[in-house]
Design a protein around this motif. Structure first.
Motif, PDB file in Angstrom:
ATOM      1  N   GLN A 251      15.977  10.883  64.794  1.00  8.78           N
ATOM      2  CA  GLN A 251      14.861  10.715  64.901  1.00  8.78           C
ATOM      3  C   GLN A 251      13.477  11.587  64.974  1.00  8.78           C
ATOM      4  OE1 GLN A 251      11.576   7.699  64.135  1.00  8.78           O
ATOM      5  NE2 GLN A 251      10.974   8.071  62.653  1.00  8.78           N
ATOM      6  N   THR A 252      13.842  11.740  66.003  1.00  9.78           N
ATOM      7  CA  THR A 252      12.426  12.545  66.988  1.00  9.78           C
ATOM      8  C   THR A 252      12.866  13.970  67.250  1.00  9.78           C
ATOM      9  OG1 THR A 252      13.114  11.941  68.738  1.00  9.78           O
ATOM     10  CG2 THR A 252      11.234  10.795  68.584  1.00  9.78           C
ATOM     11  N   PHE A 253      14.225  14.184  67.410  1.00  9.55           N
ATOM     12  CA  PHE A 253      14.680  15.572  67.640  1.00  9.55           C
ATOM     13  C   PHE A 253      15.972  15.839  66.609  1.00  9.55           C
ATOM     14  CE2 PHE A 253      17.702  18.014  69.811  1.00  9.55           C
ATOM     15  CZ  PHE A 253      17.023  19.391  69.961  1.00  9.55           C
ATOM     16  N   SER A 254      17.159  15.554  66.730  1.00 10.58           N
ATOM     17  CA  SER A 254      17.402  16.246  65.876  1.00 10.58           C
ATOM     18  C   SER A 254      17.757  15.980  64.502  1.00 10.58           C
ATOM     19  CB  SER A 254      19.414  14.443  66.058  1.00 10.58           C
ATOM     20  OG  SER A 254      19.748  14.217  67.464  1.00 10.58           O
ATOM     21  N   GLN A 255      16.211  14.991  63.920  1.00 12.76           N
ATOM     22  CA  GLN A 255      16.281  15.253  62.111  1.00 12.76           C
ATOM     23  C   GLN A 255      15.352  16.506  61.977  1.00 12.76           C
ATOM     24  OE1 GLN A 255      16.127  11.425  60.906  1.00 12.76           O
ATOM     25  NE2 GLN A 255      18.043  10.346  61.542  1.00 12.76           N
ATOM     26  N   SER A 256      14.631  16.580  62.370  1.00 15.93           N
ATOM     27  CA  SER A 256      14.020  17.864  63.087  1.00 15.93           C
ATOM     28  C   SER A 256      14.393  19.101  62.465  1.00 15.93           C
ATOM     29  CB  SER A 256      12.992  18.075  64.293  1.00 15.93           C
ATOM     30  OG  SER A 256      13.671  18.618  65.215  1.00 15.93           O
ATOM     31  N   GLN A 257      13.474  19.960  61.386  1.00 13.61           N
ATOM     32  CA  GLN A 257      14.483  21.019  61.040  1.00 13.61           C
ATOM     33  C   GLN A 257      14.906  22.039  61.972  1.00 13.61           C
ATOM     34  OE1 GLN A 257      10.827  22.532  58.320  1.00 13.61           O
ATOM     35  NE2 GLN A 257      12.487  23.267  56.847  1.00 13.61           N
ATOM     36  N   ILE A 258      13.597  22.564  62.958  1.00 11.91           N
ATOM     37  CA  ILE A 258      14.377  23.535  64.230  1.00 11.91           C
ATOM     38  C   ILE A 258      16.077  23.151  64.957  1.00 11.91           C
ATOM     39  CG2 ILE A 258      13.254  24.574  65.716  1.00 11.91           C
ATOM     40  CD1 ILE A 258      10.547  24.079  64.853  1.00 11.91           C
ATOM     41  N   ALA A 259      15.476  21.677  64.616  1.00 14.16           N
ATOM     42  CA  ALA A 259      17.190  21.362  65.931  1.00 14.16           C
ATOM     43  C   ALA A 259      17.996  21.363  64.706  1.00 14.16           C
ATOM     44  CB  ALA A 259      16.862  20.254  66.075  1.00 14.16           C
ATOM     45  N   ARG A 260      17.903  20.762  63.410  1.00 11.21           N
ATOM     46  CA  ARG A 260      19.057  21.168  62.271  1.00 11.21           C
ATOM     47  C   ARG A 260      19.577  22.718  62.007  1.00 11.21           C
ATOM     48  NH1 ARG A 260      18.250  18.667  56.972  1.00 11.21           N
ATOM     49  NH2 ARG A 260      15.682  18.685  58.266  1.00 11.21           N
ATOM     50  N   TRP A 261      18.731  23.057  62.306  1.00  6.44           N
ATOM     51  CA  TRP A 261      18.923  24.692  62.438  1.00  6.44           C
ATOM     52  C   TRP A 261      20.096  25.162  63.679  1.00  6.44           C
ATOM     53  CZ3 TRP A 261      18.318  29.449  64.422  1.00  6.44           C
ATOM     54  CH2 TRP A 261      18.642  30.890  63.851  1.00  6.44           C
ATOM     55  N   LEU A 262      18.941  24.812  64.824  1.00  4.17           N
ATOM     56  CA  LEU A 262      20.020  25.816  65.548  1.00  4.17           C
ATOM     57  C   LEU A 262      21.478  24.744  65.730  1.00  4.17           C
ATOM     58  CD1 LEU A 262      16.458  25.267  68.072  1.00  4.17           C
ATOM     59  CD2 LEU A 262      17.972  27.533  67.462  1.00  4.17           C
ATOM     60  N   ARG A 263      21.743  23.674  65.603  1.00  3.04           N
ATOM     61  CA  ARG A 263      22.926  23.389  65.814  1.00  3.04           C
ATOM     62  C   ARG A 263      23.403  23.530  64.746  1.00  3.04           C
ATOM     63  NH1 ARG A 263      23.667  18.227  68.259  1.00  3.04           N
ATOM     64  NH2 ARG A 263      21.510  17.531  68.480  1.00  3.04           N
ATOM     65  N   GLY A 264      23.153  23.517  63.645  1.00  4.73           N
ATOM     66  CA  GLY A 264      23.804  24.654  62.575  1.00  4.73           C
ATOM     67  C   GLY A 264      24.394  25.559  62.815  1.00  4.73           C
ATOM     68  N   ARG A 265      23.818  26.335  63.758  1.00  5.16           N
ATOM     69  CA  ARG A 265      24.579  27.695  64.356  1.00  5.16           C
ATOM     70  C   ARG A 265      25.414  27.999  65.590  1.00  5.16           C
ATOM     71  NH1 ARG A 265      21.708  28.361  60.749  1.00  5.16           N
ATOM     72  NH2 ARG A 265      20.442  29.982  60.132  1.00  5.16           N
ATOM     73  N   VAL A 266      25.038  26.207  66.350  1.00  9.27           N
ATOM     74  CA  VAL A 266      25.757  26.167  67.091  1.00  9.27           C
ATOM     75  C   VAL A 266      27.068  25.686  66.203  1.00  9.27           C
ATOM     76  CG1 VAL A 266      26.801  24.050  68.903  1.00  9.27           C
ATOM     77  CG2 VAL A 266      24.379  25.493  69.330  1.00  9.27           C
ATOM     78  N   HIS A 267      27.682  24.794  65.630  1.00  3.13           N
ATOM     79  CA  HIS A 267      28.506  24.684  64.813  1.00  3.13           C
ATOM     80  C   HIS A 267      29.424  25.382  64.086  1.00  3.13           C
ATOM     81  CE1 HIS A 267      26.867  20.289  63.811  1.00  3.13           C
ATOM     82  NE2 HIS A 267      27.452  20.633  65.395  1.00  3.13           N
ATOM     83  N   ALA A 268      28.395  26.614  63.646  1.00  6.80           N
ATOM     84  CA  ALA A 268      29.108  27.624  63.151  1.00  6.80           C
ATOM     85  C   ALA A 268      30.125  28.576  64.745  1.00  6.80           C
ATOM     86  CB  ALA A 268      28.024  29.795  62.571  1.00  6.80           C
TER      87      ALA A 268
END
Ligand SMILES: C[S@@+](CC[C@H](N)C(=O)[O-])C[C@H]1O[C@@H](n2cnc3c(N)ncnc32)[C@H](O)[C@@H]1O
Length: 262
Positions: free
Chosen positions: A16-33
């Protein structure tokens, strides 16, 4: 159950406090790519410090065999629940401060640790030697590491008249105690050249990417996330910064990839 760990108390609220935040999701998306370039369905990957299993779920959902590990049973429990439908995901408790010779032998097609896991240890040469015995030649080992000099963090906390917090990383080590009933742990901030040195016998550095140069660290996510136009602008600028390894030492994190030598 093993002994309680510093991160246990963060597990329930972590998504709730980190993983679902917009910025963490954006950065995680870059890692997944990036990870998508390396591992395909059917291959085997070892994840260190898997936390609540956000990356485990992503890779497991793509048919990759993921062995997800963490020192925190509370984190592992959440990750297990999240991935219970995936038979190709397994979990094991692993403390990076006490790497066992006889476990998790692989061999793996790759290994990764996202968002500051390797900052929880202060000697990366032992980790490199341990991984060298477990990663196939040509396999990728990738880490998301908290940088020594995060300009955003220093500026943000100086602005809030918190000089100690502003420069907490600059000595290379700080303490972290999310739960006052548990002992504090050290968090280390390795320079890129230190990791490169600790890994150089068995691995070759393949890439270096800044993560969070224009986007802020989690303390200041809110200030950007409530301003959609600012968020859009900073993500565009971040895409450009990500192509410039020179920014890595001054971003919140850097993403570093090594390749196992033959
Ligand atoms: C910031 S969280 C990152 C979690 C996850 N990788 C992610 O991307 O969300 C750091 C994780 O490292 C784990 N950790 C801390 N010290 C560790 C250690 N000595 N050995 C293994 N895992 C550790 C914590 O329990 C926590 O789950």
């Amino acid at each position: 159950m093993s002994s309680p760990q510093a991160f246990d108390s963060l597990a329930t609220a972590y998504d709730q406090t980190f993983s679902q935040s917009q910025i963490a999701r954006w950065l995680r998306g870059r890692v997944h790519a990036r990870l998508a370039n390396y591992w395909r369905e059917g291959q085997s990957v070892l994840e260190l410090g898997s936390g609540t299993g956000e990356d485990t779920l992503h890779l497991g959902g793509r048919g990759i065999h993921v062995t997800a590990t963490d020192v925190s049973d509370a984190m592992l429990d959440i990750a297990r629940q999240k991935t219970q439908e995936l038979s190709n995901v397994t979990f094991e408790r692993l403390d990076l401060r006490d790497l066992p010779d006889d476990k998790l032998l692989g061999p793996y097609d790759g290994v990764f640790a996202n968002f500051g896991v390797v900052n929880c240890i202060g000697d990366w040469s032992q980790l490199a030697q341990w991984l060298a015995k477990r990663v196939k030649p040509g396999g990728i080992v990738a880490f998301g590491v908290m940088s020594r000099f995060c300009l955003w963090e220093s500026a943000w906390h100086l602005l809030h008249l918190q000089p100690r917090t502003a420069f907490r990383r600059w000595d290379g080590v700080s303490t972290f105690q999310p739960d006052p009933t548990q002992p504090a742990i050290n968090i280390y901030y390795p320079l890129v050249r230190r990791l490169r040195k600790d890994f150089h016998n068995e691995f070759r550095q393949k890439s270096l990417t800044p993560m969070g140069f224009f986007l802020p660290p989690s303390d200041a996510f809110g200030v950007v996330e409530k301003r959609p136009r600012l968020f859009a602008l900073l993500t565009e600028m971040e895409e450009l910064a990500m192509q410039r390894p020179i920014f890595a030492s001054f971003a919140d994190h850097y993403w570093i990839e090594f390749e196992r030598l033959p």
